[in-house]
Each structure stands twice: as C-alpha cells, then as structure tokens.
Design a protein around this motif. Structure first.
Motif, PDB file in Angstrom:
ATOM      1  N   UNK A   1      38.096  59.368  11.114  1.00  0.00           N
ATOM      2  CA  UNK A   1      38.515  58.403  10.103  1.00  0.00           C
ATOM      3  C   UNK A   1      37.996  58.768   8.710  1.00  0.00           C
ATOM      4  N   UNK A   2      36.938  59.558   8.645  1.00  0.00           N
ATOM      5  CA  UNK A   2      36.312  59.873   7.364  1.00  0.00           C
ATOM      6  C   UNK A   2      37.123  60.846   6.531  1.00  0.00           C
ATOM      7  N   UNK A   3      38.035  61.555   7.141  1.00  0.00           N
ATOM      8  CA  UNK A   3      38.870  62.477   6.388  1.00  0.00           C
ATOM      9  C   UNK A   3      38.158  63.750   5.972  1.00  0.00           C
ATOM     10  N   UNK A   4      37.194  64.176   6.746  1.00  0.00           N
ATOM     11  CA  UNK A   4      36.504  65.423   6.450  1.00  0.00           C
ATOM     12  C   UNK A   4      37.444  66.591   6.691  1.00  0.00           C
ATOM     13  N   UNK A   5      37.099  67.731   6.112  1.00  0.00           N
ATOM     14  CA  UNK A   5      37.898  68.916   6.385  1.00  0.00           C
ATOM     15  C   UNK A   5      37.695  69.320   7.838  1.00  0.00           C
ATOM     16  N   UNK A   6      38.627  70.068   8.346  1.00  0.00           N
ATOM     17  CA  UNK A   6      38.546  70.500   9.747  1.00  0.00           C
ATOM     18  C   UNK A   6      37.265  71.295   9.994  1.00  0.00           C
ATOM     19  N   UNK A   7      36.895  72.164   9.069  1.00  0.00           N
ATOM     20  CA  UNK A   7      35.697  72.982   9.250  1.00  0.00           C
ATOM     21  C   UNK A   7      34.443  72.114   9.265  1.00  0.00           C
ATOM     22  N   UNK A   8      34.351  71.150   8.377  1.00  0.00           N
ATOM     23  CA  UNK A   8      33.196  70.244   8.363  1.00  0.00           C
ATOM     24  C   UNK A   8      33.124  69.463   9.670  1.00  0.00           C
ATOM     25  N   UNK A   9      34.260  69.008  10.121  1.00  0.00           N
ATOM     26  CA  UNK A   9      34.344  68.236  11.352  1.00  0.00           C
ATOM     27  C   UNK A   9      33.878  69.067  12.541  1.00  0.00           C
ATOM     28  N   UNK A  10      34.277  70.329  12.583  1.00  0.00           N
ATOM     29  CA  UNK A  10      33.890  71.227  13.676  1.00  0.00           C
ATOM     30  C   UNK A  10      32.379  71.449  13.673  1.00  0.00           C
ATOM     31  N   UNK A  11      31.807  71.719  12.512  1.00  0.00           N
ATOM     32  CA  UNK A  11      30.364  71.951  12.448  1.00  0.00           C
ATOM     33  C   UNK A  11      29.573  70.719  12.873  1.00  0.00           C
ATOM     34  N   UNK A  12      30.012  69.565  12.458  1.00  0.00           N
ATOM     35  CA  UNK A  12      29.314  68.339  12.841  1.00  0.00           C
ATOM     36  C   UNK A  12      29.422  68.114  14.345  1.00  0.00           C
ATOM     37  N   UNK A  13      30.607  68.322  14.889  1.00  0.00           N
ATOM     38  CA  UNK A  13      30.794  68.140  16.328  1.00  0.00           C
ATOM     39  C   UNK A  13      29.944  69.120  17.122  1.00  0.00           C
ATOM     40  N   UNK A  14      29.923  70.360  16.703  1.00  0.00           N
ATOM     41  CA  UNK A  14      29.119  71.366  17.406  1.00  0.00           C
ATOM     42  C   UNK A  14      27.653  70.938  17.408  1.00  0.00           C
ATOM     43  N   UNK A  15      27.180  70.502  16.264  1.00  0.00           N
ATOM     44  CA  UNK A  15      25.797  70.037  16.180  1.00  0.00           C
ATOM     45  C   UNK A  15      25.528  68.877  17.112  1.00  0.00           C
ATOM     46  N   UNK A  16      26.443  67.919  17.155  1.00  0.00           N
ATOM     47  CA  UNK A  16      26.264  66.754  18.012  1.00  0.00           C
ATOM     48  C   UNK A  16      26.275  67.143  19.485  1.00  0.00           C
ATOM     49  N   UNK A  17      27.197  68.005  19.869  1.00  0.00           N
ATOM     50  CA  UNK A  17      27.280  68.419  21.271  1.00  0.00           C
ATOM     51  C   UNK A  17      26.040  69.215  21.668  1.00  0.00           C
ATOM     52  N   UNK A  18      25.597  70.119  20.813  1.00  0.00           N
ATOM     53  CA  UNK A  18      24.409  70.921  21.135  1.00  0.00           C
ATOM     54  C   UNK A  18      23.178  70.016  21.269  1.00  0.00           C
ATOM     55  N   UNK A  19      23.024  69.054  20.386  1.00  0.00           N
ATOM     56  CA  UNK A  19      21.896  68.125  20.472  1.00  0.00           C
ATOM     57  C   UNK A  19      21.953  67.342  21.777  1.00  0.00           C
ATOM     58  N   UNK A  20      23.125  66.857  22.146  1.00  0.00           N
ATOM     59  CA  UNK A  20      23.236  66.094  23.379  1.00  0.00           C
ATOM     60  C   UNK A  20      22.980  66.954  24.608  1.00  0.00           C
ATOM     61  N   UNK A  21      23.405  68.207  24.567  1.00  0.00           N
ATOM     62  CA  UNK A  21      23.129  69.105  25.680  1.00  0.00           C
ATOM     63  C   UNK A  21      21.626  69.336  25.811  1.00  0.00           C
ATOM     64  N   UNK A  22      20.955  69.475  24.703  1.00  0.00           N
ATOM     65  CA  UNK A  22      19.495  69.656  24.724  1.00  0.00           C
ATOM     66  C   UNK A  22      18.828  68.404  25.303  1.00  0.00           C
ATOM     67  N   UNK A  23      19.319  67.229  24.917  1.00  0.00           N
ATOM     68  CA  UNK A  23      18.753  65.993  25.446  1.00  0.00           C
ATOM     69  C   UNK A  23      18.939  65.920  26.952  1.00  0.00           C
ATOM     70  N   UNK A  24      20.130  66.240  27.426  1.00  0.00           N
ATOM     71  CA  UNK A  24      20.404  66.211  28.870  1.00  0.00           C
ATOM     72  C   UNK A  24      19.548  67.242  29.597  1.00  0.00           C
ATOM     73  N   UNK A  25      19.430  68.436  29.029  1.00  0.00           N
ATOM     74  CA  UNK A  25      18.647  69.497  29.673  1.00  0.00           C
ATOM     75  C   UNK A  25      17.165  69.119  29.751  1.00  0.00           C
ATOM     76  N   UNK A  26      16.685  68.392  28.762  1.00  0.00           N
ATOM     77  CA  UNK A  26      15.278  68.004  28.736  1.00  0.00           C
ATOM     78  C   UNK A  26      14.974  66.860  29.709  1.00  0.00           C
ATOM     79  N   UNK A  27      16.009  66.142  30.107  1.00  0.00           N
ATOM     80  CA  UNK A  27      15.808  64.970  30.992  1.00  0.00           C
ATOM     81  C   UNK A  27      15.484  65.381  32.393  1.00  0.00           C
TER      82      UNK A  27
END
Length: 94
Positions: free
Chosen positions: A68-94
């Motif tokens: 909804x924020x209207x970010x560019x596709x590249x910005x959106x991809x980088x943010x998503x990658x960061x979020x997914x990697x952080x969540x994977x780290x959280x799951x792996x640490x659990x």
C-alpha cells in the motif's frame, strides 16, 4: 475453553496470512534475491510455516503495508528479504 468458531477463525486467519506470504515469496524477483542469499523456495516456505501465528500475521501485515505504501519494486524486495531473513533467524534460534 475456546469455541470451535474462534479456533476456525484462527486457522482461517493463519491460512490467509500464510498464503499471502508464500505468494510474495514466490515472486520471481524475490525468489532470485533470496536465492542470492542462499535460500531456496522450499527452505523459505518451511521456515515461514514454522512461524508462530503472531509472527506470521505481523509479517503478512507488514507486506500489506508495503504494498500500500507505493514503494519501488526494488525497495520492496530489499525490505521483504530483510524481514524474511530476520524471521528465519528467529525460527532457527527457537
């Protein structure tokens, strides 16, 4: 004791959140970016499936806000990658 209706709502909400996250992760550009970080589609889907209902919902909400924020596709991809990697780290640490 929670009612079956509440339990079904919770399952429906999780299913919707899971579908949204998997759809976004399946995007060709995002899949390529995740692969460049050494993550396969199956690995990401497996880790996303292991997220708690709360973490999965938060990720889905963040994705909705990004769309909804209207970010560019590249910005959106980088943010998503960061979020997914952080969540994977959280799951792996659990």
């Amino acid at each position: 004791m929670p009612s079956k209706a509440i339990a079904n709502q919770s399952l429906d909400a999780r299913s919707a959140d899971l579908a949204l996250v998997r759809d976004v992760v399946a995007n060709e550009q995002i899949a390529k970016a995740l692969a460049s970080h050494g993550l396969t589609q199956d690995q990401v889907n497996q880790k996303v499936s292991q997220l708690s209902n709360q973490d999965l919902h938060q990720l889905a909400q963040n994705l909705n806000q990004l769309q909804a924020a209207g970010l560019t596709r590249q910005e959106w991809i980088y943010i998503l990658i960061g979020a997914v990697v952080v969540l994977i780290i959280i799951v792996a640490a659990s």
